[in-house]
Write a protein that holds these residues in place. Structure first.
Motif, PDB file in Angstrom:
ATOM      1  N   LYS A 175      54.666  51.024  49.421  1.00 45.85           N
ATOM      2  CA  LYS A 175      53.569  51.279  50.679  1.00 45.85           C
ATOM      3  C   LYS A 175      52.279  51.559  49.787  1.00 45.85           C
ATOM      4  O   LYS A 175      51.237  51.096  50.151  1.00 45.85           O
ATOM      5  CB  LYS A 175      54.137  52.067  51.581  1.00 45.85           C
ATOM      6  CG  LYS A 175      53.112  51.922  52.819  1.00 45.85           C
ATOM      7  CD  LYS A 175      53.748  52.744  53.659  1.00 45.85           C
ATOM      8  CE  LYS A 175      52.804  52.442  55.019  1.00 45.85           C
ATOM      9  NZ  LYS A 175      53.161  53.410  56.366  1.00 45.85           N
ATOM     10  N   SER A 176      52.306  52.639  48.876  1.00 43.57           N
ATOM     11  CA  SER A 176      51.046  52.891  48.177  1.00 43.57           C
ATOM     12  C   SER A 176      50.556  51.942  47.327  1.00 43.57           C
ATOM     13  O   SER A 176      49.671  52.400  46.474  1.00 43.57           O
ATOM     14  CB  SER A 176      51.123  54.436  47.824  1.00 43.57           C
ATOM     15  OG  SER A 176      52.081  54.520  46.712  1.00 43.57           O
ATOM     16  N   ARG A 205      41.792  49.521  52.359  1.00 45.97           N
ATOM     17  CA  ARG A 205      43.158  49.841  52.737  1.00 45.97           C
ATOM     18  C   ARG A 205      44.419  48.917  52.297  1.00 45.97           C
ATOM     19  O   ARG A 205      44.228  47.637  52.582  1.00 45.97           O
ATOM     20  CB  ARG A 205      43.386  50.384  54.126  1.00 45.97           C
ATOM     21  CG  ARG A 205      42.827  51.437  54.245  1.00 45.97           C
ATOM     22  CD  ARG A 205      43.328  52.092  55.609  1.00 45.97           C
ATOM     23  NE  ARG A 205      42.949  51.254  56.831  1.00 45.97           N
ATOM     24  CZ  ARG A 205      43.345  51.399  58.169  1.00 45.97           C
ATOM     25  NH1 ARG A 205      44.182  52.453  58.276  1.00 45.97           N
ATOM     26  NH2 ARG A 205      43.324  50.639  59.131  1.00 45.97           N
ATOM     27  N   HIS A 209      56.767  54.558  47.674  1.00 43.64           N
ATOM     28  CA  HIS A 209      55.936  53.852  46.505  1.00 43.64           C
ATOM     29  C   HIS A 209      55.391  52.593  46.660  1.00 43.64           C
ATOM     30  O   HIS A 209      54.198  52.365  46.415  1.00 43.64           O
ATOM     31  CB  HIS A 209      56.973  54.103  45.287  1.00 43.64           C
ATOM     32  CG  HIS A 209      57.136  55.444  45.094  1.00 43.64           C
ATOM     33  ND1 HIS A 209      57.967  55.816  43.843  1.00 43.64           N
ATOM     34  CD2 HIS A 209      56.901  56.822  45.523  1.00 43.64           C
ATOM     35  CE1 HIS A 209      58.171  57.263  43.802  1.00 43.64           C
ATOM     36  NE2 HIS A 209      57.603  57.491  44.628  1.00 43.64           N
TER      37      HIS A 209
END
Ligand SMILES: [Zn+2]
Length: 316
Positions: A183-184, A159, A181
């Motif tokens: 964060k991903s 993750r 964005h």
């Protein structure tokens, strides 16, 4: 996140009144995979509350009967259930021929089931796309037994690290979708033209929890590789160390040796299974504990729950 490991059969060679033939379930909240499918595995799974409809894959280590003989029955039941969703079966060379022969003589009917067979070869590696419901990822590596055998590593995906929101705001990122964005893991461009890389605002990647399943085998590099820093190494321990010679003759590992493998691989915990009917699992766990403190003896139907709280030191 949580991973649950449920031994469905923990006996070597043949089932006993308290231990079924080899099988084990690795499940998430949404689906699961079965490692080995000895006689009685499908009923043991249902007794453990696992839904056959949510089974993504069966990972067969080798074709000895105590690891394989439950598979034709399981596939037959899925066929009778009318299941159409793909089920992947991975296994060693010869598995295709074995199932084909059973089907040809009328011993295996799978109805509308979409069976995807992966016959493994060479050094193994990643087996992508198996965890449709469970989200689990799988890789495999050869072990060392009397016939071709593969062990598996089943894990949750890594993750992305946690976003440092204050740092992003301080750098001029406005609240809203651009934060998402970052964060991903995607880079962004601000209104003033500056480009910001997500890596500058994310903490370290969190490794997904992993379970290694290594049986049957003599102590080998493949088991160590699969078990490297695993949250749980499931390793065979057919005999106590006093019968090392017999273990080697039959292609097996002693409890003490399984402990050494867990220690060398820096696994977090060790679950011993595949017990000869002539041993007591708890005594074998005690023996392995001399070299690896985090050892447990598997018992049929008694799950081991792994939580994604990381950072605790590996037992030594
Ligand atoms: Zn076996």
């Amino acid at each position: 996140m949580q991973l649950q490991v449920t031994p469905l059969g923990t006996s070597a060679g043949r089932p006993t009144l308290v231990r079924g033939a080899s099988a084990l379930a690795i499940s998430t909240a949404t689906g699961w995979m079965m490692c080995d499918c000895g006689e009685g595995a499908q009923t043991a799974a249902q007794r453990a509350g696992l839904s056959l409809a949510r089974l993504d894959a069966v990972l067969i280590t080798h074709l000895h009967g105590d690891h394989f003989n439950g598979l034709p029955g399981l596939l037959g039941s899925l066929g009778l259930d009318g299941r159409e969703r793909t089920l992947t079966v991975a296994g060693p060379p010869g598995i295709h021929e074995a199932l084909q022969t059973l089907a040809r003589v009328g011993a295996l009917g799978i109805g509308p089931l979409d069976l995807k067979l992966l016959e493994l070869s060479g050094d193994g590696g990643e087996l992508p796309g198996l965890g449709v419901e469970s989200g689990l990822q799988v890789s495999c590596a050869p072990l060392s037994h009397r016939i071709a055998t593969y062990g598996y590593r089943v894990s949750l995906p890594d993750r992305a690290g946690t976003l440092d929101v204050q740092k992003a705001l301080a750098a001029g990122v406005p609240s809203g979708p651009l934060l998402g964005h970052l964060k991903s893991g995607r880079s962004i461009r601000l209104a003033d033209g500056r480009e910001l890389s997500a890596q500058d605002f994310l903490g370290p990647t969190q490794k997904g929890m992993a379970v290694a399943y290594t049986l049957d085998t003599v102590p080998c590099e493949g088991a160590k590789r699969l078990g490297r820093e695993a949250d749980l190494l499931v390793h065979e321990a057919t005999y106590e160390h006093a019968r090392q010679e017999l273990a080697r003759l039959r292609g097996h590992t002693t409890a003490l040796e399984a402990g050494e493998i867990a220690r060398d691989a820096q696994a977090k915990r060790l679950l011993l299974t595949h017990f000869s009917p002539s041993v007591r699992g708890e005594e074998l766990a005690e023996e392995a504990s001399r070299v690896f403190a985090g050892t447990i003896a598997a018992r049929d139907g008694e799950p081991v729950v792994l939580e994604s709280v990381r950072g605790s030191p590996a037992p030594t």
